[in-house]
Design a protein around this motif. Structure first.
Motif, PDB file in Angstrom:
ATOM      1  N   GLY A  92      -9.593   4.801   3.488  1.00  0.00           N
ATOM      2  CA  GLY A  92      -8.344   5.524   3.280  1.00  0.00           C
ATOM      3  C   GLY A  92      -7.537   5.727   4.543  1.00  0.00           C
TER       4      GLY A  92
ATOM      5  N   VAL B 142       0.870  -1.180   0.000  1.00  0.00           N
ATOM      6  CA  VAL B 142       0.000   0.000   0.000  1.00  0.00           C
ATOM      7  C   VAL B 142       0.901   1.221   0.000  1.00  0.00           C
ATOM      8  CG1 VAL B 142      -1.721   1.304   1.308  1.00  0.00           C
ATOM      9  CG2 VAL B 142      -1.859  -1.195   1.211  1.00  0.00           C
ATOM     10  N   THR B 143       0.681   2.120  -0.947  1.00  0.00           N
ATOM     11  CA  THR B 143       1.465   3.355  -0.974  1.00  0.00           C
ATOM     12  C   THR B 143       0.646   4.463  -0.323  1.00  0.00           C
ATOM     13  OG1 THR B 143       0.660   3.897  -3.195  1.00  0.00           O
ATOM     14  CG2 THR B 143       2.744   2.730  -3.056  1.00  0.00           C
ATOM     15  N   THR B 144       1.318   5.242   0.500  1.00  0.00           N
ATOM     16  CA  THR B 144       0.653   6.355   1.174  1.00  0.00           C
ATOM     17  C   THR B 144       1.430   7.637   0.902  1.00  0.00           C
ATOM     18  OG1 THR B 144       1.891   5.890   3.203  1.00  0.00           O
ATOM     19  CG2 THR B 144      -0.313   4.949   3.036  1.00  0.00           C
TER      20      THR B 144
ATOM     21  N   ALA C 290      -1.285  -0.816  -4.058  1.00  0.00           N
ATOM     22  CA  ALA C 290      -0.362  -0.823  -5.189  1.00  0.00           C
ATOM     23  C   ALA C 290      -0.179  -2.208  -5.797  1.00  0.00           C
ATOM     24  CB  ALA C 290       0.992  -0.263  -4.761  1.00  0.00           C
TER      25      ALA C 290
ATOM     26  N   THR D  90      -3.204   4.033  -1.425  1.00  0.00           N
ATOM     27  CA  THR D  90      -3.556   3.322  -2.641  1.00  0.00           C
ATOM     28  C   THR D  90      -3.030   1.900  -2.553  1.00  0.00           C
ATOM     29  OG1 THR D  90      -3.314   5.381  -3.890  1.00  0.00           O
ATOM     30  CG2 THR D  90      -3.357   3.354  -5.162  1.00  0.00           C
TER      31      THR D  90
ATOM     32  N   THR E 143      -3.351  10.170   1.546  1.00  0.00           N
ATOM     33  CA  THR E 143      -4.034   9.238   0.670  1.00  0.00           C
ATOM     34  C   THR E 143      -3.339   7.884   0.759  1.00  0.00           C
ATOM     35  OG1 THR E 143      -2.654   9.826  -1.228  1.00  0.00           O
ATOM     36  CG2 THR E 143      -4.739  11.028  -0.966  1.00  0.00           C
TER      37      THR E 143
END
Length: 185
Positions: free
Chosen positions: A64, A28-30, A50, A48, A46
């Motif tokens: 989120g 997960v990219t933040t 990944a 996402t 945010t």
């Protein structure tokens, strides 16, 4: 009886062993936005999903999450904790989201010296100038967020020509770095 083949593995029922399958980690990219000091630890970010979901599985990022600075004070590369990221989908139970953390900056807010406008006659001394310091946030006050003695002055002298002259604030420092000081326009 005997051995049976399951997905390329040979299972021998005569052997009394167990195995376990653990959840797979997801990538997960933040990202976190910088902000101006507001006296809170709230951060805006945010998240996402990944990679890491196996082909054919149904998994999505359901929320989120919550982003929080470790403290509310101004500074650079401040740690931000990311929590509350959850998964949805029929295969979500097969995965987990590793701990997430980020850094972001909190820039100082601005306090403004706010003098009370006065006038005087040509050739006389300046009156005692008064005013305030405006722009405090949250529970911050002149007493809690600053040091020094608030005062005001003008460069005008009894010999200054007719016209308007600035009244300027001085005497205050902000040890926390949460604010910068500026003269009101």
């Amino acid at each position: 009886e005997g051995a049976a083949k399951v997905y390329g593995y040979t299972v021998n029922p005569a052997v009394n062993e167990s195995s376990s399958i653990t959840q797979a980690p997801l990538v997960v990219t933040t990202s976190v936005a910088n902000k101006v000091y507001d006296s809170t630890t709230a951060a805006t970010g945010t998240a996402t999903l990944a990679s890491g979901v196996l082909e054919g599985d149904t998994v999505a990022l359901a929320s989120g999450g919550t982003f929080m600075f470790n403290d509310p004070n101004a500074g650079t590369s401040k740690p931000v904790t990311v929590s509350g990221l959850t998964l949805s989908g029929s295969d979500a139970g097969n995965y987990y989201i590793p701990a997430q953390s980020q850094t972001a900056n909190i820039s100082p807010a601005t306090l403004y010296y706010s003098p009370v406008a006065v006038s005087r006659s040509y050739g006389t001394n300046n009156p005692v100038f008064t005013g305030s310091l405006a722009g405090f946030l949250g529970g911050d006050t002149l007493a809690s967020a600053t040091q020094g003695q608030l005062s005001f002055y003008s460069p005008a002298t009894p010999a200054s020509g007719l016209g308007a002259y600035p009244i300027l604030g001085t005497g205050i420092t902000v040890p926390s770095g949460n604010y910068t000081l500026s003269q009101a326009s």
